[in-house]
Write a protein that holds these residues in place. Structure first.
Motif, PDB file in Angstrom:
ATOM      1  N   ILE B 159       2.950   8.147  -5.744  1.00  0.00           N
ATOM      2  CA  ILE B 159       4.180   7.221  -5.506  1.00  0.00           C
ATOM      3  C   ILE B 159       4.101   7.060  -4.063  1.00  0.00           C
ATOM      4  CG2 ILE B 159       6.401   7.438  -5.488  1.00  0.00           C
ATOM      5  CD1 ILE B 159       6.468   9.750  -7.551  1.00  0.00           C
ATOM      6  N   ALA B 160       4.260   5.713  -3.750  1.00  0.00           N
ATOM      7  CA  ALA B 160       4.499   5.028  -2.566  1.00  0.00           C
ATOM      8  C   ALA B 160       5.869   5.132  -2.196  1.00  0.00           C
ATOM      9  CB  ALA B 160       3.873   3.716  -2.418  1.00  0.00           C
ATOM     10  N   SER B 166       4.402   0.989   0.565  1.00  0.00           N
ATOM     11  CA  SER B 166       4.320  -0.016  -0.717  1.00  0.00           C
ATOM     12  C   SER B 166       3.224  -1.269  -0.217  1.00  0.00           C
ATOM     13  CB  SER B 166       5.609  -0.435  -1.378  1.00  0.00           C
ATOM     14  OG  SER B 166       6.326   0.654  -1.748  1.00  0.00           O
ATOM     15  N   TYR B 167       3.815  -1.734   0.784  1.00  0.00           N
ATOM     16  CA  TYR B 167       3.346  -3.163   1.194  1.00  0.00           C
ATOM     17  C   TYR B 167       3.048  -3.195   2.593  1.00  0.00           C
ATOM     18  CZ  TYR B 167       5.658  -3.634  -3.356  1.00  0.00           C
ATOM     19  OH  TYR B 167       6.342  -3.457  -4.562  1.00  0.00           O
ATOM     20  N   VAL B 181      -1.448  -1.203   6.571  1.00  0.00           N
ATOM     21  CA  VAL B 181      -1.424  -1.718   5.373  1.00  0.00           C
ATOM     22  C   VAL B 181      -0.821  -0.733   4.368  1.00  0.00           C
ATOM     23  CG1 VAL B 181      -3.307  -3.247   5.318  1.00  0.00           C
ATOM     24  CG2 VAL B 181      -3.682  -1.047   4.398  1.00  0.00           C
ATOM     25  N   GLY B 182      -0.361  -1.195   3.130  1.00  0.00           N
ATOM     26  CA  GLY B 182       0.318  -0.279   2.105  1.00  0.00           C
ATOM     27  C   GLY B 182      -0.930   0.714   1.503  1.00  0.00           C
ATOM     28  N   VAL B 183      -0.290   1.736   0.901  1.00  0.00           N
ATOM     29  CA  VAL B 183      -1.193   2.510   0.179  1.00  0.00           C
ATOM     30  C   VAL B 183      -2.066   2.020  -0.865  1.00  0.00           C
ATOM     31  CG1 VAL B 183      -1.303   4.539  -1.424  1.00  0.00           C
ATOM     32  CG2 VAL B 183       0.461   4.289   0.397  1.00  0.00           C
ATOM     33  N   GLY B 184      -1.574   0.984  -1.720  1.00  0.00           N
ATOM     34  CA  GLY B 184      -2.288   0.139  -2.566  1.00  0.00           C
ATOM     35  C   GLY B 184      -3.346  -0.577  -2.349  1.00  0.00           C
ATOM     36  N   PRO B 194      -0.669   3.022  -6.735  1.00  0.00           N
ATOM     37  CA  PRO B 194       0.431   3.787  -6.540  1.00  0.00           C
ATOM     38  C   PRO B 194       1.775   3.277  -7.470  1.00  0.00           C
ATOM     39  CG  PRO B 194       0.094   2.473  -4.650  1.00  0.00           C
ATOM     40  CD  PRO B 194      -0.907   2.436  -5.531  1.00  0.00           C
ATOM     41  N   ILE B 195       2.564   4.255  -7.626  1.00  0.00           N
ATOM     42  CA  ILE B 195       4.027   3.610  -8.081  1.00  0.00           C
ATOM     43  C   ILE B 195       4.802   3.306  -6.924  1.00  0.00           C
ATOM     44  CG2 ILE B 195       6.214   3.963  -9.484  1.00  0.00           C
ATOM     45  CD1 ILE B 195       4.625   6.238 -10.947  1.00  0.00           C
TER      46      ILE B 195
END
Lengths: 133, 324
Positions: B159-160, B166-167, B181-184, B194-195
């Motif tokens: 989960i981010a 997230s972004y 950067v985000g996790v995704g 990630p959610i």
């Protein structure tokens, strides 16, 4: 040899271009109106002037006419052919067709183009599509 | 009863009760979670069952490049209080902000939690610096990039938490010297999706609701940018309390104006609500209030590209050719 193939391919595309242009003759400007059965949401938002030709130059037809395929070409023309249900929450309703996060909708695409820095299409309500006098 | 009075009354109740959540409060919390998930009231019983009968899921909460605002928001959760959440709902096995352990003891706790035979969920708060191998962010001498890839790689779900995770969020704003950067994006090559519970900060109910959904029904349905549709399905504008003034064409001319106080639309003062997907107006923060109702325009904090995309704030979004 490679260069020759490239030149041939370029010539073939050039030869096809006039044909493509005439096959995809599209309307220049459109007015998007609220369907009669959809109640008016606000007092000031009226029909939207939509520069269709301008959009057709920069995007493929399918990026908006998402139900179209090569077989069904010309069968899914106006958005209101399917998106007519009233209500802000109706996922495939009239309002959501133009305002959702998917790139097939006006808002989703404009946001994505800004995010990827391809262009700066308007996203402001009153200065973008629904110009308030 | 006003919101602040309600909060004071609840705090008083809690002091009198001695801390533990009453059955009534617990069921109320389950009802709130069910409502936030867009489920009928009867689903509250399912939520209660999931939270009571299943073993508390292990959660490892990592902090990247961030301001701890998301944790702060979670700490101020009223229904339930954070201690109830971490003692009775989830098992928070590692969280630098609120764990008692420090130094080597904390690192040991992390390694132990990662070896949990029943698996664990990984929550990451904050962006991940990527430039020069990620040297701009380190925890215990290891880069965040390396540490998080180990933790997230072995997790049942990632989960981010917050826009940075997230972004990229504020950390990724220009000129982004650390390459955050985000996790995704950071772990795309590892196949980690990630959610994204985006928001600056996100509403704690969105985090709790996602955990409950994972426990009761599995993976929630996500939108195009990885956010659960049940919380990020409609725009802030759609459910806004000032919406009727937008529809009537009544726009407040300034923050000091009488019109702004009377609840007129803040569109001309830079509200990003019409193109921001979140549930702020319906969930509200701590079930009390949220920015637009309090008189501050939406900043678009839960959208990819926040901050650069929507700055400068407090004015209508820039058009082509306009300068800040």
């Amino acid at each position: 040899m490679k260069r020759l193939i490239c030149i041939m391919a370029a010539l073939a595309v050039l030869a096809l271009l006039p044909g493509l242009a005439s096959a995809y003759e599209v309307p220049k400007d459109l007015i998007i109106k609220r369907p009669d059965k959809t109640p008016q949401q606000s007092t000031w938002v009226g029909p939207v002037k939509f520069p269709h030709g301008f959009h057709a130059v920069y995007n493929s037809c399918k990026s908006c006419h998402h139900e179209e395929s090569d077989r069904s070409l010309g069968q899914f023309l106006p958005c209101t052919q399917c998106h007519i249900k009233p209500g802000l929450d109706e996922p495939t309703g009239f309002f959501r067709a133009f305002h959702n996060s998917s790139p097939t909708s006006c808002l989703g695409c404009h946001k994505q183009k800004r995010l990827t820095k391809q262009a700066m299409p308007p996203i402001s309500c009153t200065r973008g599509c629904h110009k308030k006098q | 009863m006003s919101s602040s009075l309600r909060v004071s009354a609840k705090l008083l109740d809690r002091q009198l009760e001695g801390g533990r959540m009453s059955r009534r409060d617990f069921m109320k919390f389950c009802g709130i979670v069910a409502a936030a998930m867009g489920m009928p009231a009867a689903f509250a019983a399912d939520v209660a069952l999931a939270l009571e009968t299943k073993k508390r899921p292990s959660v490892i909460y990592m902090h990247g490049a961030e301001c701890t605002g998301c944790t702060e928001a979670l700490l101020r959760s009223i229904d339930p209080y954070i201690d109830t959440l971490i003692m009775e709902v989830i098992s928070l096995d590692y969280c630098e902000s609120i764990m008692a352990a420090a130094g080597h003891a904390a690192e040991k706790a992390l390694e132990k939690a990662m070896k949990n035979p029943e698996g664990y969920f990984c929550t990451i708060e904050g962006a991940i610096p990527m430039k020069q191998g990620g040297v701009y962010g380190k925890v215990g001498g290891e880069t965040m990039l390396s540490l998080f890839s180990r933790v997230a790689g072995g997790a049942k779900g990632v989960i981010a938490m917050g826009t940075c995770a997230s972004y990229g969020g504020v950390q990724a704003a220009a000129p982004n010297p650390s390459g955050a950067v985000g996790v995704g994006e950071a772990f795309a090559a590892m196949g980690i999706k990630p959610i994204n519970i985006s928001g600056c900060p996100p509403n704690p109910i969105n985090f709790i609701g996602t955990v409950v959904h994972l426990l009761t029904k599995g993976m929630p349905e996500l939108d195009a940018v990885g956010r659960p549709k049940m919380f990020f399905g409609s725009t802030v504008h759609d459910k806004c309390q000032r919406r009727k003034h937008f529809d009537a064409g009544e726009f407040a001319p300034s923050f000091q104006s009488k019109e702004a106080r009377e609840g007129w639309c803040l569109h001309l003062l830079g509200c990003r609500g019409p193109y921001t997907f979140n549930n702020c107006p319906t969930a509200q923060f701590n079930q009390s209030n949220w920015p637009v109702r309090a008189g501050a325009p939406c900043l678009g904090c839960s959208e990819p590209g926040f901050w650069d995309q929507y700055a400068p704030f407090n004015r209508d979004v820039l058009m082509k050719g306009e300068k800040a």
